[in-house]
Design a protein around this motif. Sequence first.
Motif, PDB file in Angstrom:
ATOM      1  N   ASN A 198       0.836  -1.196   0.000  1.00 53.17           N
ATOM      2  CA  ASN A 198       0.000   0.000   0.000  1.00 53.17           C
ATOM      3  C   ASN A 198       0.869   1.242   0.000  1.00 53.17           C
ATOM      4  O   ASN A 198       2.094   1.171   0.085  1.00 53.17           O
ATOM      5  CB  ASN A 198      -0.907   0.005   1.249  1.00 53.17           C
ATOM      6  N   THR A 199       0.201   2.399  -0.069  1.00 53.14           N
ATOM      7  CA  THR A 199       0.895   3.691   0.002  1.00 53.14           C
ATOM      8  C   THR A 199       0.519   4.393   1.303  1.00 53.14           C
ATOM      9  O   THR A 199      -0.663   4.536   1.612  1.00 53.14           O
ATOM     10  CB  THR A 199       0.525   4.581  -1.195  1.00 53.14           C
ATOM     11  N   LEU A 200       1.518   4.823   2.048  1.00 53.37           N
ATOM     12  CA  LEU A 200       1.326   5.595   3.271  1.00 53.37           C
ATOM     13  C   LEU A 200       1.823   7.007   3.011  1.00 53.37           C
ATOM     14  O   LEU A 200       2.990   7.217   2.687  1.00 53.37           O
ATOM     15  CB  LEU A 200       2.107   4.967   4.426  1.00 53.37           C
ATOM     16  N   THR A 201       0.909   7.977   3.136  1.00 49.92           N
ATOM     17  CA  THR A 201       1.260   9.378   2.937  1.00 49.92           C
ATOM     18  C   THR A 201       1.336  10.074   4.290  1.00 49.92           C
ATOM     19  O   THR A 201       0.364  10.069   5.048  1.00 49.92           O
ATOM     20  CB  THR A 201       0.222  10.093   2.050  1.00 49.92           C
ATOM     21  N   ILE A 202       2.499  10.654   4.590  1.00 49.89           N
ATOM     22  CA  ILE A 202       2.727  11.299   5.883  1.00 49.89           C
ATOM     23  C   ILE A 202       2.998  12.781   5.620  1.00 49.89           C
ATOM     24  O   ILE A 202       3.996  13.139   4.994  1.00 49.89           O
ATOM     25  CB  ILE A 202       3.927  10.664   6.613  1.00 49.89           C
ATOM     26  N   ASN A 203       2.100  13.632   6.099  1.00 50.78           N
ATOM     27  CA  ASN A 203       2.250  15.068   5.880  1.00 50.78           C
ATOM     28  C   ASN A 203       2.656  15.819   7.142  1.00 50.78           C
ATOM     29  O   ASN A 203       2.594  17.045   7.181  1.00 50.78           O
ATOM     30  CB  ASN A 203       0.950  15.661   5.333  1.00 50.78           C
TER      31      ASN A 203
END
Length: 373
Positions: A198-203
Motif C-alpha cells: 500500500n501507500t502511506l502518505t505522511i504530511n
Amino acid sequence: ALNNPSFISAGGTNDDDYVTLASLPGVAGTGITTTYHGITRNNPPKMGALEVFPTFTWQGDTSTDFATASNWTEGTVPPDGVDILFAATPANDCYLDQNRILNNITNTSTKKLVVNAKQLTIKGNIVSATANQIDASAASSEVIFSGIAAQNIPSGGFVSNTIDALTLNNEHGLTQNGDLILPTGFTLTSGSYSIGANTLTINGAIATTSGSLTGGSTSNIIIGGNGANTTLPNGMTMGGSLSVEGTLTLTSGTLTLGPDTLTISGSSPTRTSGNIDASNESSTLNFSNSSAITLAASLFTGNINNLTINGAGITAESDLAVNGVLNLQSANPSATKGSLDMSTYTLNMGGAATTIGIGDVTGVIKREHTFVG
C-alpha cells in the motif's frame, strides 16, 4: 495489593453487570475451561466468572452524542474498554463527546463513528468494516491502536482514507490495508507498523520511541504536505520507493535504500548526524525539486549508485561519488552553473559510471580508470 476489578455496573442485577473492565490476567491449567455463560476461556484466562465484555449497540435515536444514554439500545452510555455495535439502520452518526477507549468496533451500517477532534483508543479490532466507517479526518482527531494482540487497519475503513493523527502503542504491531493519509502526526510508541502493499502518505512529523516502520517491495511512502518537515525513524531501510515532497530531516541513523528509488522534490535535506546510504547497485536517487537545493556536507555514507537530477539544480557542500548512471535530465540553471554544481568540491565517477542527459556538471570531476599494460 488488590486491584479494583471495575465491574460494568457494580450492584446491578444482571450477569453482564459483573464483567470486569480491568485486565486481571489469570493462570492457565486450572481445569476451568469455560466462563459462567459457557463460553470457552481465553488462554491465559481472565480472573472471574465472566470474560467477555457486553456489547453496546448504537441506535442514535435522540442525537449524535456518544454520551447520551437514550442513543444506545441498552439505555446506558458505554464505559471505556467495551465493544460497540452499530444497529443495522441507526438514525444518526455517533460523535465522540470526549476521549474514549473502545475494544472492538462493529459497523455494517451507513452511519459513521466520528472522532470529532477527540482521541479514540482502539484496543481490539475494527470488525466487519464498511467503507468510511470511522471519520478521523477533522483536525486534532487522533486514533491510538493499543491492543494486546496484532491489529489491522481495514482497507477503506476511514473516511477519505485519512487519520489526522495516528499513534501505535501495541508491541504486537499494526498492519495497514489499503492506502492511508496521515495529515498531522504519526507516533510510533511501541510495535512495528507494517505498510504492506500500500501507500502511506505522511504530511506531518514522525515521532518514535521504540516503535518501527516496516515496508516491503510493494510498499510506498509519500512524505509531503505544505512545508512539511519530516524526521524519519532512526535507522530505516527502504523496502519500496519513497517520495519526499517536503523537507527530509535526518537527525540520526541511516536511511538505507534497497533496490528502490528515493525521490526528493521539496526543499534542501537537513541533517544533524543522520545520513543516506544510496550505494545499492539497483538504487536510484532522484532530485525533481522545483527550486534549487543544497546537499549538506556528509549527507551520504559513501558512493551513490544512480543519481538523477530533473529539477532546478543541486549544489554540493562536500565531495560526491557516483558508481552507476549520472542522469542530468534538466537543463543548466544558468550559463555558468551546471544542473549539478560541485562548487569547490569533487565529483568522483566510478570506473563503470556513465553520464547522460542535457545538463552539465560544474566543478572538479575525477574518473576512476583501470590501465592494462
